[in-house]
Scaffold this active site. Sequence first.
Site, short mmCIF file in Angstrom:
data_model
loop_
_atom_site.label_atom_id
_atom_site.label_comp_id
_atom_site.label_asym_id
_atom_site.label_seq_id
_atom_site.Cartn_x
_atom_site.Cartn_y
_atom_site.Cartn_z
N MET A 42 -25.89 -8.49 -31.92
CA MET A 42 -26.47 -9.83 -32.07
C MET A 42 -25.57 -10.86 -31.38
O MET A 42 -25.67 -12.06 -31.64
CB MET A 42 -26.68 -10.16 -33.53
CG MET A 42 -27.69 -9.22 -34.19
SD MET A 42 -28.53 -9.92 -35.61
CE MET A 42 -27.13 -10.18 -36.71
N HIS A 58 -16.95 -9.44 -30.31
CA HIS A 58 -15.54 -9.34 -30.68
C HIS A 58 -15.06 -7.93 -30.33
O HIS A 58 -15.82 -7.13 -29.76
CB HIS A 58 -15.36 -9.66 -32.17
CG HIS A 58 -16.29 -8.88 -33.09
ND1 HIS A 58 -16.22 -7.51 -33.20
CD2 HIS A 58 -17.30 -9.29 -33.89
CE1 HIS A 58 -17.13 -7.11 -34.05
NE2 HIS A 58 -17.81 -8.17 -34.49
N HIS A 114 -17.24 -4.88 -31.17
CA HIS A 114 -18.31 -4.61 -30.21
C HIS A 114 -17.74 -3.94 -28.95
O HIS A 114 -18.33 -3.01 -28.39
CB HIS A 114 -19.00 -5.91 -29.80
CG HIS A 114 -19.72 -6.62 -30.92
ND1 HIS A 114 -19.37 -7.88 -31.34
CD2 HIS A 114 -20.78 -6.25 -31.68
CE1 HIS A 114 -20.19 -8.27 -32.31
NE2 HIS A 114 -21.04 -7.30 -32.55
N ASP A 174 -19.91 -17.00 -23.16
CA ASP A 174 -18.71 -16.23 -23.46
C ASP A 174 -19.06 -14.74 -23.60
O ASP A 174 -18.33 -13.86 -23.13
CB ASP A 174 -18.08 -16.78 -24.76
CG ASP A 174 -16.81 -16.04 -25.10
OD1 ASP A 174 -15.91 -16.00 -24.25
OD2 ASP A 174 -16.72 -15.49 -26.22
N ASP A 175 -20.19 -14.44 -24.25
CA ASP A 175 -20.61 -13.04 -24.41
C ASP A 175 -20.82 -12.36 -23.06
O ASP A 175 -20.39 -11.22 -22.84
CB ASP A 175 -21.91 -12.96 -25.23
CG ASP A 175 -21.68 -13.21 -26.71
OD1 ASP A 175 -20.52 -13.23 -27.15
OD2 ASP A 175 -22.68 -13.41 -27.43
N GLN A 228 -17.55 -11.65 -21.46
CA GLN A 228 -16.88 -10.49 -22.07
C GLN A 228 -17.52 -9.17 -21.61
O GLN A 228 -16.83 -8.18 -21.38
CB GLN A 228 -16.96 -10.57 -23.60
CG GLN A 228 -16.08 -11.63 -24.21
CD GLN A 228 -15.78 -11.30 -25.66
OE1 GLN A 228 -15.25 -10.23 -25.98
NE2 GLN A 228 -16.11 -12.21 -26.55
N LYS A 240 -18.96 -0.07 -39.72
CA LYS A 240 -18.89 -1.33 -40.46
C LYS A 240 -20.19 -1.59 -41.22
O LYS A 240 -20.21 -2.08 -42.33
CB LYS A 240 -18.60 -2.46 -39.47
CG LYS A 240 -19.00 -3.85 -39.86
CD LYS A 240 -17.97 -4.49 -40.74
CE LYS A 240 -18.12 -5.98 -40.90
NZ LYS A 240 -19.47 -6.46 -41.07
N SER A 267 -16.00 -9.40 -37.59
CA SER A 267 -17.41 -9.70 -37.76
C SER A 267 -17.70 -11.01 -37.04
O SER A 267 -16.86 -11.93 -37.05
CB SER A 267 -17.74 -9.86 -39.25
OG SER A 267 -19.00 -10.52 -39.40
N SER A 268 -18.90 -11.11 -36.47
CA SER A 268 -19.29 -12.37 -35.81
C SER A 268 -19.29 -13.51 -36.82
O SER A 268 -19.08 -14.66 -36.46
CB SER A 268 -20.68 -12.23 -35.19
OG SER A 268 -20.68 -11.15 -34.28
N ARG A 269 -19.55 -13.18 -38.09
CA ARG A 269 -19.60 -14.25 -39.11
C ARG A 269 -18.21 -14.77 -39.46
O ARG A 269 -18.10 -15.85 -40.04
CB ARG A 269 -20.29 -13.73 -40.37
CG ARG A 269 -21.79 -13.52 -40.19
CD ARG A 269 -22.49 -13.16 -41.49
NE ARG A 269 -23.93 -13.11 -41.35
CZ ARG A 269 -24.63 -12.04 -40.95
NH1 ARG A 269 -23.98 -10.92 -40.67
NH2 ARG A 269 -25.94 -12.09 -40.85
P1 AMP Z 1 -23.81 -7.03 -34.95
O1 AMP Z 1 -23.65 -7.76 -33.67
O2 AMP Z 1 -22.97 -7.57 -36.08
O3 AMP Z 1 -25.26 -6.81 -35.33
O4 AMP Z 1 -23.20 -5.57 -34.72
C1 AMP Z 1 -23.57 -4.81 -33.60
C2 AMP Z 1 -22.90 -3.46 -33.72
O5 AMP Z 1 -21.49 -3.64 -33.79
C3 AMP Z 1 -23.31 -2.70 -35.00
O6 AMP Z 1 -23.43 -1.31 -34.68
C4 AMP Z 1 -22.13 -2.95 -35.90
O7 AMP Z 1 -21.95 -1.94 -36.88
C5 AMP Z 1 -20.98 -2.95 -34.90
N1 AMP Z 1 -19.82 -3.65 -35.45
C6 AMP Z 1 -19.77 -4.89 -35.99
N2 AMP Z 1 -18.54 -5.17 -36.43
C7 AMP Z 1 -17.76 -4.08 -36.16
C8 AMP Z 1 -16.39 -3.74 -36.38
N3 AMP Z 1 -15.55 -4.59 -36.98
N4 AMP Z 1 -15.96 -2.53 -35.97
C9 AMP Z 1 -16.81 -1.66 -35.37
N5 AMP Z 1 -18.11 -1.91 -35.13
C10 AMP Z 1 -18.59 -3.10 -35.52
#
Ligand code: AMP
Length: 283
Positions: A30, A34, A37, A77-78, A81, A149, A185-187
């Site tokens: 999403m 970081h 990802h 930025d995304d 990266q 995660k 986490s993005s949050r």
């Molecule tokens: P998101 O962008 O949060 O929906 O996550 C996209 C993918 O990145 C999902 O498969 C998450 O499980 C993975 N992800 C998010 N945070 C982490 C983390 N800290 N370490 C490893 N994978 C992550």
Amino acid sequence: MHVLVTPAEMQAWSVQQHRAGRRVGFVPTMGALHDGHLALVACAREHADVVVVSIFVNPLQFDVRADFDLYPRPIDDDLAQCAAAGVDAVYAPTAAAMYPPGFQSSVEPGALGEHWEGAHRPGHFRGVTTVVAKLFGAVTPDVAVFGQKDAQQLAIVRQMATDLDIGVNIVALPTVREPDGLALSSRNRRLTPADRTAARCIHRGLTAALAAFDAGERSPGQLHHLVEQCIVSEPAARLEYVGVVNGRNFAPLHDPIALDDAPLVVVAAWFGEVRLIDNMPLG
Ligand code: AMP
């Protein structure tokens, strides 16, 4: 790096790759990327010849409107990266391209989605399975990489890929953490400095449970209590749930925990307006 914005463009690009004999690796995200990802991207690169990252904040999987509205979207930025990480294509569709007028189908997760995130975020996993099925349809990956995660999401996506005969190899990567243990986490970027410090209590609780398990504790109630204590003793934290679960089916574990239970501790907690989840495999 190609930036593709419609399902048709994405499919056409992947068809070209497959015709050229290249294996397509896929990392759905999403955005607000970081190092977690980027670890998934590096893993996809190992398993495939070309790597696609999708960036889509999926409205279907948000049960709270404010969380969707406030979700960070630093697209420039995304993209930088992704380019620096050697990503071959970014798939960044608009919500209108994903859910045009008349859109009405969805993928219903089964029992795996009943507890924890499924129970606390109504409709969340239906949103996840639906968007992941659509992304798989557009990207047609040979391999897709997900993070542990989001352990329950990973299990549900694996089950969906099996049940719906989606010929994709799902690879899982361990959680990438900050030096103090907080899961990336993005949050996290929405946490105030004080809440960022307070949020360490999640990992403190999870590691306390792991240490107790390693020392022989086999009572789910005791392990639950340890994690709960770490989090509720932090005044800035609001605990939503702790679960000591079977990591294969996400059902709560009974006393005593058996060797083949794949025990996993799952947690959700709030810091201000930010909801964080984390988990820790035991044993
Ligand atoms: P998101 O962008 O949060 O929906 O996550 C996209 C993918 O990145 C999902 O498969 C998450 O499980 C993975 N992800 C998010 N945070 C982490 C983390 N800290 N370490 C490893 N994978 C992550």
